[in-house]
Enzyme design. Sequence first.
Site, PDB file in Angstrom:
ATOM      1  N   SER A   1       0.844  -1.191   0.000  1.00  0.00           N
ATOM      2  CA  SER A   1       0.000   0.000   0.000  1.00  0.00           C
ATOM      3  C   SER A   1       0.876   1.235   0.000  1.00  0.00           C
ATOM      4  CB  SER A   1      -0.902   0.008   1.239  1.00  0.00           C
ATOM      5  OG  SER A   1      -1.515   1.279   1.415  1.00  0.00           O
TER       6      SER A   1
ATOM      7  N   TYR B   1      -3.961  -0.348   9.897  1.00  0.00           N
ATOM      8  CA  TYR B   1      -3.759  -0.881   8.538  1.00  0.00           C
ATOM      9  C   TYR B   1      -2.379  -0.513   8.017  1.00  0.00           C
ATOM     10  CZ  TYR B   1      -4.295  -1.363   3.472  1.00  0.00           C
ATOM     11  OH  TYR B   1      -4.127  -1.705   2.148  1.00  0.00           O
TER      12      TYR B   1
ATOM     13  N   LYS C   1       0.757  -3.092   7.027  1.00  0.00           N
ATOM     14  CA  LYS C   1       1.301  -3.163   5.671  1.00  0.00           C
ATOM     15  C   LYS C   1       2.784  -2.798   5.651  1.00  0.00           C
ATOM     16  CE  LYS C   1      -2.029  -4.521   2.910  1.00  0.00           C
ATOM     17  NZ  LYS C   1      -1.907  -5.677   1.986  1.00  0.00           N
TER      18      LYS C   1
END
Length: 268
Positions: free
Chosen positions: A148, A184, A188
């Site tokens: 990401s 998140y 990642k």
Amino acid sequence: MGKKIVLITGANTGLGYQMVRALCDSAQAYEILVGGRSIQKAEQAVKDALAEFPSTKSTPVAIQVDVESDDSIQAAFETVQSKYGRLDALVNNAGAVFDQKYAEGALSLRQAWAKSWDVNTAGTHIMTLTFVPLLLESSDPRLLFMASGTSSLELTENKVLPINQNPPKGWPKDGFAHSNMAAYRSSKAGMNMMMRDWARVLHNDGVKVWALSPGYLASGLGKGSEHNKRMGAQDPVVAGPFVREVLEGKRDGDVGKVILRDGKIQPW
């Protein structure tokens, strides 16, 4: 060796399904293992892909796999081992955002962070560890992780992006615990380090390893696809050709990196 065998986790929807579509539309032939937590949804994805690409050289096949379940991962491994005896590429696509679940009161803060790391990092690592023996049976093994843009430490300095802006002085910070998707993003970022370690461990085995950062796409992550579209996200369809290019050798000079669709490398 015939068709290359590619297993994609989370392949029945979102970015994963776009990868299935792209491989079905390729001039090369693949055995596409369409991984899904629900075998019924994976089977429907196979039907949809075949309906859209009736003349495809590839064969999509549904397989049940849930990266949150060690038993499910092991069962998937045994299925692939018994049927094919090898795996040419593993695309670790399955992932999730749980920060918003905390904001909605559906999860505690600890649960949101724990699930973020369990799905995006630990589950992905266990999936990889389990399938490495089959990758090593391939003449051209490839291991892909879906990264990401929000996971880059260096890019957090870009204050143009709302996600990186500093909140006003004072406490409590309105929405502090979820507004920048910290759970998140950190999971990642951890996955990027995990990718680097897999690149180190499998280097002498000839396994090509990458993390792919497809950009801000209107997937169902976070607040959903419609919200992401309003925020300027691109159509998820662009992720499919990106993955296909990597599987077909166009980014072999960038192994061990987090790569971008425009041919560049994402800074750490």
